[in-house]
Design a protein around this motif. Structure first.
Motif, PDB file in Angstrom:
ATOM      1  N   MET A 155       0.865  -1.283   0.159  1.00 16.14           N
ATOM      2  CA  MET A 155       0.075   0.001   0.041  1.00 16.14           C
ATOM      3  C   MET A 155       0.655   1.360   0.281  1.00 16.14           C
ATOM      4  N   THR A 156       0.525   2.483  -0.686  1.00 15.21           N
ATOM      5  CA  THR A 156       0.931   3.528  -0.602  1.00 15.21           C
ATOM      6  C   THR A 156       0.880   4.246   0.683  1.00 15.21           C
ATOM      7  N   GLN A 157       2.127   4.607   1.245  1.00 11.82           N
ATOM      8  CA  GLN A 157       2.175   5.397   2.605  1.00 11.82           C
ATOM      9  C   GLN A 157       2.121   6.778   2.318  1.00 11.82           C
ATOM     10  N   VAL A 158       1.359   7.606   2.899  1.00  9.87           N
ATOM     11  CA  VAL A 158       1.070   8.943   2.760  1.00  9.87           C
ATOM     12  C   VAL A 158       1.306   9.545   4.341  1.00  9.87           C
ATOM     13  N   LEU A 159       2.052  10.702   4.265  1.00  5.73           N
ATOM     14  CA  LEU A 159       2.153  11.538   5.428  1.00  5.73           C
ATOM     15  C   LEU A 159       1.169  12.815   5.188  1.00  5.73           C
ATOM     16  N   LEU A 160       0.247  12.738   5.925  1.00  7.11           N
ATOM     17  CA  LEU A 160      -0.565  13.944   6.068  1.00  7.11           C
ATOM     18  C   LEU A 160      -0.259  14.699   7.393  1.00  7.11           C
ATOM     19  N   VAL A 161       0.099  15.970   7.056  1.00  7.28           N
ATOM     20  CA  VAL A 161       0.492  16.904   8.095  1.00  7.28           C
ATOM     21  C   VAL A 161      -0.704  18.381   7.883  1.00  7.28           C
ATOM     22  N   GLU A 162      -1.628  18.249   9.014  1.00  5.95           N
ATOM     23  CA  GLU A 162      -2.667  19.161   9.000  1.00  5.95           C
ATOM     24  C   GLU A 162      -2.894  19.348  10.197  1.00  5.95           C
ATOM     25  N   ASP A 163      -3.181  20.743  10.550  1.00  6.96           N
ATOM     26  CA  ASP A 163      -3.458  21.298  12.086  1.00  6.96           C
ATOM     27  C   ASP A 163      -5.125  21.298  12.362  1.00  6.96           C
ATOM     28  N   ASP A 164      -5.842  21.230  11.290  1.00  8.87           N
ATOM     29  CA  ASP A 164      -7.228  21.359  11.523  1.00  8.87           C
ATOM     30  C   ASP A 164      -7.611  19.948  11.571  1.00  8.87           C
ATOM     31  N   ASP A 165      -8.259  19.682  12.712  1.00  8.26           N
ATOM     32  CA  ASP A 165      -8.571  18.419  13.324  1.00  8.26           C
ATOM     33  C   ASP A 165      -9.742  17.853  12.216  1.00  8.26           C
ATOM     34  N   VAL A 166     -10.795  18.657  11.923  1.00  4.67           N
ATOM     35  CA  VAL A 166     -11.726  18.200  10.950  1.00  4.67           C
ATOM     36  C   VAL A 166     -11.294  17.655   9.610  1.00  4.67           C
ATOM     37  N   ILE A 167     -10.438  18.703   8.999  1.00  7.33           N
ATOM     38  CA  ILE A 167      -9.934  18.384   7.677  1.00  7.33           C
ATOM     39  C   ILE A 167      -8.912  17.346   7.730  1.00  7.33           C
ATOM     40  N   ARG A 168      -8.195  17.292   8.762  1.00 10.63           N
ATOM     41  CA  ARG A 168      -7.158  16.131   8.832  1.00 10.63           C
ATOM     42  C   ARG A 168      -8.010  14.926   8.948  1.00 10.63           C
ATOM     43  N   GLU A 169      -8.931  14.373   9.910  1.00  9.45           N
ATOM     44  CA  GLU A 169      -9.519  13.213   9.894  1.00  9.45           C
ATOM     45  C   GLU A 169     -10.387  13.053   8.628  1.00  9.45           C
ATOM     46  N   ALA A 170     -11.260  13.819   8.045  1.00  4.56           N
ATOM     47  CA  ALA A 170     -11.966  13.837   6.730  1.00  4.56           C
ATOM     48  C   ALA A 170     -10.989  13.406   5.757  1.00  4.56           C
ATOM     49  N   THR A 171      -9.686  13.986   5.334  1.00  5.13           N
ATOM     50  CA  THR A 171      -8.814  13.721   4.467  1.00  5.13           C
ATOM     51  C   THR A 171      -8.227  12.251   4.738  1.00  5.13           C
ATOM     52  N   GLN A 172      -7.887  11.832   5.799  1.00  7.15           N
ATOM     53  CA  GLN A 172      -7.454  10.701   6.413  1.00  7.15           C
ATOM     54  C   GLN A 172      -8.361   9.466   6.025  1.00  7.15           C
TER      55      GLN A 172
ATOM     56  N   ARG B  54      -2.293   4.066   2.949  1.00  5.47           N
ATOM     57  CA  ARG B  54      -2.197   3.893   4.329  1.00  5.47           C
ATOM     58  C   ARG B  54      -1.656   5.366   4.804  1.00  5.47           C
ATOM     59  N   VAL B  55      -2.331   5.700   5.730  1.00  9.97           N
ATOM     60  CA  VAL B  55      -2.039   7.207   6.209  1.00  9.97           C
ATOM     61  C   VAL B  55      -1.574   7.373   7.700  1.00  9.97           C
ATOM     62  N   ALA B  56      -0.318   7.944   7.734  1.00  9.48           N
ATOM     63  CA  ALA B  56       0.162   8.494   8.862  1.00  9.48           C
ATOM     64  C   ALA B  56      -0.060  10.142   9.043  1.00  9.48           C
ATOM     65  N   THR B  57      -0.425  10.485  10.397  1.00  4.17           N
ATOM     66  CA  THR B  57      -0.851  12.057  10.377  1.00  4.17           C
ATOM     67  C   THR B  57       0.034  12.572  11.379  1.00  4.17           C
ATOM     68  N   ALA B  58       0.080  13.964  11.411  1.00  5.96           N
ATOM     69  CA  ALA B  58       0.760  14.815  12.375  1.00  5.96           C
ATOM     70  C   ALA B  58      -0.096  16.329  12.380  1.00  5.96           C
TER      71      ALA B  58
ATOM     72  N   ALA C 185       4.310  13.114   0.831  1.00  2.00           N
ATOM     73  CA  ALA C 185       4.097  13.848   1.923  1.00  2.00           C
ATOM     74  C   ALA C 185       3.059  14.856   1.396  1.00  2.00           C
ATOM     75  N   LEU C 186       1.922  15.119   2.300  1.00  2.00           N
ATOM     76  CA  LEU C 186       0.828  16.007   2.035  1.00  2.00           C
ATOM     77  C   LEU C 186       0.601  17.141   3.227  1.00  2.00           C
TER      78      LEU C 186
ATOM     79  N   THR D 160      11.395  12.399  -1.722  1.00  2.00           N
ATOM     80  CA  THR D 160       9.874  11.804  -1.469  1.00  2.00           C
ATOM     81  C   THR D 160       8.972  13.134  -2.289  1.00  2.00           C
ATOM     82  N   PRO D 161       8.035  12.651  -3.194  1.00  5.69           N
ATOM     83  CA  PRO D 161       7.126  13.773  -3.593  1.00  5.69           C
ATOM     84  C   PRO D 161       6.458  14.292  -2.531  1.00  5.69           C
ATOM     85  N   VAL D 162       6.105  15.748  -2.661  1.00  9.65           N
ATOM     86  CA  VAL D 162       5.304  16.470  -1.551  1.00  9.65           C
ATOM     87  C   VAL D 162       4.227  17.509  -2.197  1.00  9.65           C
TER      88      VAL D 162
END
Length: 223
Positions: A1-18, A27-31, A49-50, A73-75
């Motif tokens: 599976m493709t591993q994505v790093l999602l770095v987003e401080d808005d909880d709603v946007i982060r959870e919806a995008t994940q 497969r998504v890791a977040t911060a 990385a997003l 790594t693509p960003v």
């Protein structure tokens, strides 16, 4: 599976995008801030990385620069600001693409797939040869046959067919096809998709590509 790093401080946007990315098979890791994002990147290097631009601790542009110092790594940068200066700053920091909020998640996913293709990432192994009824597609050899006879496709028609073959039975919107086949949004003019779909239908069979009114098109996997 493709591993994505999602770095987003808005909880709603982060959870919806994940959730949207995971539903699409990533497969998504977040911060939630830039420093945590950098630590996560180093601990578990992703395939892409997003990054949100406006991050606490270490903003997205600075985080992109740090990532680019260590990796190819693509960003993708994500921001509610679409000023040309902000776009240029993000790209000059090493970003491969820039996406403006609010975004259609289907288009975002297509943009992620596009930067992965441009970076040479091949993704998980998949069957090189697939069959849909009388339609046979050799992905490795870029050869298409219908009822055993070669089908002469233009490069754009072939890319379009291969995109449909990645997700048989899944409805793909015109915006998604624009972003993944043409590698960028076409300014809202989706007629180019309709024209190429009609041309492709003539060559592979009208019944093979189904119109889902109000949504887009899908490749029928069954005979």
């Amino acid at each position: 599976m493709t591993q994505v790093l999602l770095v987003e401080d808005d909880d709603v946007i982060r959870e919806a995008t994940q959730l949207a990315l995971e539903r699409a098979g990533f497969r998504v890791a977040t911060a939630a801030d830039g420093l945590a994002g950098l630590a996560q990147f180093r601990a578990q290097p992703p395939d892409v990385a997003l990054l949100d631009v406006m991050l606490p601790g270490l903003n997205g542009v600075s985080l992109c620069r740090r990532i680019r110092e260590e990796s190819r790594t693509p960003v993708l940068m994500v921001s509610a600001r679409d000023d040309s200066v902000d776009v240029v700053l993000g790209l000059e920091a090493g970003a491969d693409d820039y996406v403006t909020k609010p975004f259609d998640t289907a288009v975002l996913i297509a943009r992620i797939q596009a930067v992965l293709r441009r970076s040479g990432w091949s993704g998980p192994e998949e069957d090189a040869f697939v069959r849909f009824g009388d339609l046979e597609i050799d992905r490795a050899g870029l050869d298409v046959r219908r009822a055993g006879q070669p089908v002469d496709l233009t490069p754009t028609e072939l890319r379009l067919l291969l995109r449909f073959a990645e997700s048989p039975g899944t409805v793909l919107s015109r915006d998604t096809l624009l972003a993944s086949v043409w590698d960028y949004a076409w300014g809202g003019d989706t007629r180019v998709v309709d024209v190429h779909v009609q041309r492709l239908r003539v060559k592979i069979g009208q019944e093979r590509l189904q119109t889902v009114r109000g949504f887009g098109y899908k490749l029928r996997a069954e005979p």
